[in-house]
Structure formats: C-alpha cells, structure tokens
Design an enzyme around this catalytic site. Structure first.
Site, PDB file in Angstrom:
ATOM      1  N   ASN A   1      -5.008   6.276  -1.760  1.00  0.00           N
ATOM      2  CA  ASN A   1      -4.439   6.678  -0.431  1.00  0.00           C
ATOM      3  C   ASN A   1      -4.017   7.946  -0.408  1.00  0.00           C
ATOM      4  OD1 ASN A   1      -5.247   4.378   1.231  1.00  0.00           O
ATOM      5  ND2 ASN A   1      -3.416   3.483   0.698  1.00  0.00           N
TER       6      ASN A   1
ATOM      7  N   GLU B   1      -5.388  -1.350  -8.147  1.00  0.00           N
ATOM      8  CA  GLU B   1      -4.757  -0.220  -8.827  1.00  0.00           C
ATOM      9  C   GLU B   1      -3.249  -1.012  -9.234  1.00  0.00           C
ATOM     10  OE1 GLU B   1      -5.210   3.768  -5.891  1.00  0.00           O
ATOM     11  OE2 GLU B   1      -3.619   2.314  -5.272  1.00  0.00           O
TER      12      GLU B   1
ATOM     13  N   HIS C   1      -2.414  -3.669  -6.433  1.00  0.00           N
ATOM     14  CA  HIS C   1      -2.846  -3.089  -5.249  1.00  0.00           C
ATOM     15  C   HIS C   1      -4.475  -3.285  -5.028  1.00  0.00           C
ATOM     16  CE1 HIS C   1      -3.396   0.269  -2.192  1.00  0.00           C
ATOM     17  NE2 HIS C   1      -3.176  -0.708  -1.512  1.00  0.00           N
TER      18      HIS C   1
ATOM     19  N   SER D   1       0.798  -1.060   0.038  1.00  0.00           N
ATOM     20  CA  SER D   1      -0.025  -0.142   0.001  1.00  0.00           C
ATOM     21  C   SER D   1       0.835   1.254   0.189  1.00  0.00           C
ATOM     22  CB  SER D   1      -0.980   0.018   1.465  1.00  0.00           C
ATOM     23  OG  SER D   1      -1.577  -1.126   1.451  1.00  0.00           O
TER      24      SER D   1
HETATM   25  N1  LIG Z   1      -5.527  -4.718   5.223  1.00  0.00           N
HETATM   26  C1  LIG Z   1      -5.566  -3.886   4.302  1.00  0.00           C
HETATM   27  O1  LIG Z   1      -6.652  -3.157   4.320  1.00  0.00           O
HETATM   28  C2  LIG Z   1      -4.799  -3.715   3.015  1.00  0.00           C
HETATM   29  C3  LIG Z   1      -5.207  -2.960   1.990  1.00  0.00           C
HETATM   30  C4  LIG Z   1      -4.452  -3.151   0.888  1.00  0.00           C
HETATM   31  C5  LIG Z   1      -3.034  -3.397   0.994  1.00  0.00           C
HETATM   32  N2  LIG Z   1      -2.572  -3.935   2.067  1.00  0.00           N
HETATM   33  C6  LIG Z   1      -1.178  -4.578   1.867  1.00  0.00           C
HETATM   34  O2  LIG Z   1      -1.175  -5.837   1.787  1.00  0.00           O
HETATM   35  C7  LIG Z   1      -0.230  -6.766   2.502  1.00  0.00           C
HETATM   36  C8  LIG Z   1      -0.720  -7.428   3.485  1.00  0.00           C
HETATM   37  O3  LIG Z   1      -1.628  -6.936   4.290  1.00  0.00           O
HETATM   38  P1  LIG Z   1      -2.599  -7.637   5.337  1.00  0.00           P
HETATM   39  O4  LIG Z   1      -3.317  -6.633   5.969  1.00  0.00           O
HETATM   40  O5  LIG Z   1      -3.356  -8.638   4.712  1.00  0.00           O
HETATM   41  O6  LIG Z   1      -1.629  -8.176   6.363  1.00  0.00           O
HETATM   42  P2  LIG Z   1      -1.649  -9.384   7.478  1.00  0.00           P
HETATM   43  O7  LIG Z   1      -0.935  -9.035   8.528  1.00  0.00           O
HETATM   44  O8  LIG Z   1      -3.238  -9.785   7.662  1.00  0.00           O
HETATM   45  O9  LIG Z   1      -1.290 -10.702   6.658  1.00  0.00           O
HETATM   46  C9  LIG Z   1       0.225 -10.546   6.549  1.00  0.00           C
HETATM   47  C10 LIG Z   1       0.708 -12.227   6.459  1.00  0.00           C
HETATM   48  O10 LIG Z   1       1.846 -12.326   5.796  1.00  0.00           O
HETATM   49  C11 LIG Z   1       2.535 -13.281   6.554  1.00  0.00           C
HETATM   50  N3  LIG Z   1       3.977 -13.184   6.550  1.00  0.00           N
HETATM   51  C12 LIG Z   1       4.790 -12.251   7.151  1.00  0.00           C
HETATM   52  N4  LIG Z   1       5.906 -12.285   6.659  1.00  0.00           N
HETATM   53  C13 LIG Z   1       6.025 -13.385   5.587  1.00  0.00           C
HETATM   54  C14 LIG Z   1       7.122 -13.845   4.945  1.00  0.00           C
HETATM   55  N5  LIG Z   1       8.294 -13.406   5.061  1.00  0.00           N
HETATM   56  N6  LIG Z   1       6.825 -14.976   4.010  1.00  0.00           N
HETATM   57  C15 LIG Z   1       5.614 -15.454   4.100  1.00  0.00           C
HETATM   58  N7  LIG Z   1       4.582 -14.788   4.982  1.00  0.00           N
HETATM   59  C16 LIG Z   1       4.967 -13.966   5.861  1.00  0.00           C
HETATM   60  C17 LIG Z   1       2.062 -13.324   7.971  1.00  0.00           C
HETATM   61  O11 LIG Z   1       2.305 -14.518   8.848  1.00  0.00           O
HETATM   62  C18 LIG Z   1       0.600 -12.783   7.825  1.00  0.00           C
HETATM   63  O12 LIG Z   1      -0.256 -14.043   7.696  1.00  0.00           O
HETATM   64  C19 LIG Z   1       0.616  -5.420   3.014  1.00  0.00           C
HETATM   65  O13 LIG Z   1       1.745  -4.992   2.299  1.00  0.00           O
HETATM   66  C20 LIG Z   1      -0.452  -4.249   3.203  1.00  0.00           C
HETATM   67  O14 LIG Z   1       0.058  -2.993   3.224  1.00  0.00           O
HETATM   68  C21 LIG Z   1      -3.389  -4.247   3.141  1.00  0.00           C
END
Ligand SMILES: NC(=O)c1ccc[n+]([C@@H]2O[C@H](COP(=O)([O-])OP(=O)(O)OC[C@H]3O[C@@H](n4cnc5c(N)ncnc54)[C@H](O)[C@@H]3O)[C@@H](O)[C@H]2O)c1
Length: 377
Positions: free
Chosen positions: A187, A149, A137, A116
């Site tokens: 964002n 995106e 994204h 993000s």
């Molecule tokens: N949550 C949102 O609203 C949102 C929206 C758009 C983008 N994002 C982006 O998406 C990504 C994930 O966000 P999320 O909210 O799903 O996070 P989350 O914390 O729910 O999930 C992340 C997962 O990644 C795993 N993980 C961490 N390091 C790892 C590695 N090295 N190898 C394999 N797995 C690993 C963790 O165990 C966890 O299950 C981030 O980059 C975030 O910025 C999030």
C-alpha cells in the site's frame, strides 16, 4: 491446527476458505450472526466454481466445508492455535477484540490482525502478552492473491515469525516480512502508480485514457492507474492515500488529489457505482497515440515507483527480495521495481528524478538517498 477467524466479511471469509483448504479446522465468528450464514454460503459457492473448473472434486469440497464451523460466541475460540482478526478497520474495536480474546485462548495461541493501515504495535499493546501478536495482511480476493505481508509489532517475539512463514507456505501463500510502518509494503510502494497519474491528470499533461494506455502498452501493467482506481473504488483508494499521507506526517509524495476527492464525495466510486474516472454506461474514451507523450508518462510514473521502492529499501521496510516479490505478487506488477531500476540503470533513474526535481522544485520529486546510494555502490 485450529484457526479462529473474527470478522467474517470479505477478508475473513476468504481467509477461512484458504485455511480450511490447507486442512485446518476453522472457527468463524462475527458480531452480526446473520453474516455467518452468508460467509458459509459464499465459501460453498466459491468451491462450486472450483469444482466446475476441475480444480477440486466434490468430496474434497464437502470435506472442506465440514472443517468450517460457525460459532455464536467468542468464548468458543478457546481451542484455537491461531486467531486471525478481520473486523472493521477501527483501532478501538480491534483492541477490544484482542483484549477479550486473550482472556479466552491459551497463552501460546497466536493472535494476528489483518489490518491494512493501523499500527500492529498499537493493537498488540492491548494484550498482556503482546509478544504473540503480529500482523498477517492478506490481499483481496484471498483465495486468489498469493501475497501475505507478515508484520511483527515492536513487541513480537523474534522466534514467532519463521514458523508462521512456513505454515503460510503450506497454505500456498507467498509471505514477505514488512516493518510496522504505514501501508506496510504494497500500500506504500504502489502509491505513486495512482498519485503520479493523478498529478499528471490534474496538471493537464494527459487524460485518463492516455495515461492508462502508456502504462499498459509501454510498461506491461495489467490495468492503467485510472481503470485500476475505478476498479478498487474511490471510497477505498482515496481513503488509503489520505491515511498514508496523514500517518506519514504529510509526506508530499502521498498527497491526495482533489480530482479523486471530488469523485469520492460525489459518490462516483468507480465501476461498482457505474461511474468514476470513466463512465461505464458508455464506451471507454480513445487515448492519444502520441508516442513521445506516452513515453513521458510511462517514464515519470515508473521513476516515482522506483524511487518509492528504493526509499523503502533505504528505510529497511523490507528486504530487497521481499520488496520486489510484494509488488509482483500483491499488485501483479510485470516486474519488481528494484529489478526494473537495475535494468534501466540506476544512474539514469537518479538523473530522471533530478530532472523532475529541478523542474518542479518540490520535495515530492527528491531522489531517495536509497537510490543515490546505489550509484555509489
Ligand atoms: N477489503 C480489502 O480489500 C482488505 C484487504 C486487506 C485487508 N483488509 C482489512 O481486513 C479487515 C476486514 O476488512 P473487510 O473488507 O473484510 O471488512 P468487511 O466490512 O467486509 O467485514 C468486517 C466484518 O467484521 C464484523 N465486525 C465488526 N466489528 C466486529 C467485532 N467487534 N467483533 C466481531 N465482528 C465484527 C462485521 O460485522 C463484518 O462482517 C480490515 O481491517 C481491513 O482493513 C481489507
């Protein structure tokens, strides 16, 4: 196609569901194996709800689940055509995943990040073949939000984007293309919805309920800014604003508010903690019905949003069409901001911003050249 998902938290799970629904075989991997079972259970539960609502039949749901496989080692991503990374938002961790993936998958496998806020070009730089790396994204919740995106890194091959766009249309998504700049489209452009509302609260112009009412009743926004911030969570929303402010070299338009920072520090993160700007154990407070005040609030927030969109157009963050599409599909805004500017009249928007600027004498309220230029055209 075979789609790999690395990181099966909130986003990875949602992406897996939509990829499998589009008919693809999906491989899920997470550094914590226990998360895998949770992800599969979550998808099964979501499909059950679809069946109950009559949007899917049980055999379709079974077939969809059959297309998703949990893998216990990154090496098993080898047959994938695309791998989408959705791990923790940390540049070092993401780079390590991309470097490792490149050793596993074929040379024509597309590698995408769901980041993000990080630079896609910085992530791509961890690869020997960065031309097949891009940002894809998705928005939360992925199965519901249609906007995606697409962010080419500076290294991304020019012919990579169009086929990905076409594929995502088949996933029932609405792809837009954004420049690799902080906050991409949504964002960044949505920021004044929060920051200008916070600014008015901090100045004592109106309370949260009144500002929320102005935006919902006069603007047709689904949720007022304070209710929306409480819903998103101040842990997330405050950090996004602060990140954008820092990565844009302290651009005053994105300056975070101490009111929100204190809520974040206090652990009053909004709806999920029971308290944020509002206290969810009580009835929501009553807003002021002063129409002049409501008009003033609505006009000021909308002007700042329009200025932000025109500025993004000026700096070529995205095409005008994609800028408007992103705000209606990614934020559920009732109208695209550039369309709104045209309907209000560009000269009136410039005049409104110039009035704010001459009142405050702050850089924050400078009218974007993007808007001024539209008057001349
Ligand atoms: N949550 C949102 O609203 C949102 C929206 C758009 C983008 N994002 C982006 O998406 C990504 C994930 O966000 P999320 O909210 O799903 O996070 P989350 O914390 O729910 O999930 C992340 C997962 O990644 C795993 N993980 C961490 N390091 C790892 C590695 N090295 N190898 C394999 N797995 C690993 C963790 O165990 C966890 O299950 C981030 O980059 C975030 O910025 C999030």
């Amino acid at each position: 196609m075979k789609i790999g998902i690395v990181g099966t938290g909130t986003m990875g799970t949602g992406i897996a569901q939509v990829a499998a629904r589009a008919g693809h075989q999906v491989f899920l991997y997470d550094a914590r194996p226990e998360v895998g079972q949770k992800a599969l259970a979550h998808i099964a539960q979501a499909l059950q709800k679809e069946i109950e609502k009559g949007r899917m039949i049980a055999t379709e749901a079974d077939a969809l689940m059959q297309r998703i496989a949990w893998i216990d080692a990154l090496e098993k991503m080898r047959p994938c055509n695309w791998v989408i990374e959705a791990i923790v938002e940390d540049l070092v961790a993401k780079k390590a995943v991309f470097t490792a993936l490149e050793e596993i998958v074929s040379t024509d496998c597309i590698l995408a990040t769901n980041t993000s806020s990080l630079s896609v070009s910085a992530i791509a730089a961890s690869c020997r073949r960065p031309e097949r790396v891009l940002g894809i994204h998705f928005f939360n919740p992925v199965p519901v939000m249609q906007l995606v995106e697409l962010i080419p890194a500076v290294q991304t091959a020019a012919d990579l984007i169009d086929p990905i766009k076409e594929e995502l249309l088949r996933w029932n998504k609405i792809p837009v293309i954004a420049k690799d700049t902080p906050g991409f489209i949504v964002n960044r452009i949505a920021r004044p919805y929060y920051t200008e509302a916070l600014r008015m609260l901090d100045e004592g112009i109106a309370d949260c309920a009144t500002i929320d009412l102005a935006m919902t009743s006069l603007g047709g926004f689904r949720m007022g800014p304070f209710l929306l911030m409480d819903f998103i969570g101040h842990d997330v929303n405050f950090r996004v604003t602060e990140g954008l402010y820092q990565s844009c070299y302290q651009e005053p338009r994105y300056r975070p508010s101490f009111s929100q920072k204190r809520l974040f520090e206090a652990g009053y993160w909004g709806k999920k903690t029971g308290r944020g700007f509002y206290d969810y154990s009580k009835n929501l407070p009553v807003a002021s019905a002063d129409q002049t005040l409501l008009q003033q609030i609505f006009k000021r927030i909308l002007l700042m949003l329009i200025n932000e969109a025109a500025d993004a157009q000026y700096w070529k963050i995205a095409s005008p069409e994609d800028l408007d599409l992103a705000m209606t599909k990614g934020m559920n805004f009732p109208k695209g901001l550039l369309q709104w500017a045209d309907e209000w009249g560009i000269e009136a928007c410039v005049r409104g911003l110039d009035e704010l600027y001459s009142h405050y004498h702050e850089e924050r309220y400078r009218c974007s050249m993007g808007l001024r230029k539209k008057v001349r055209n």
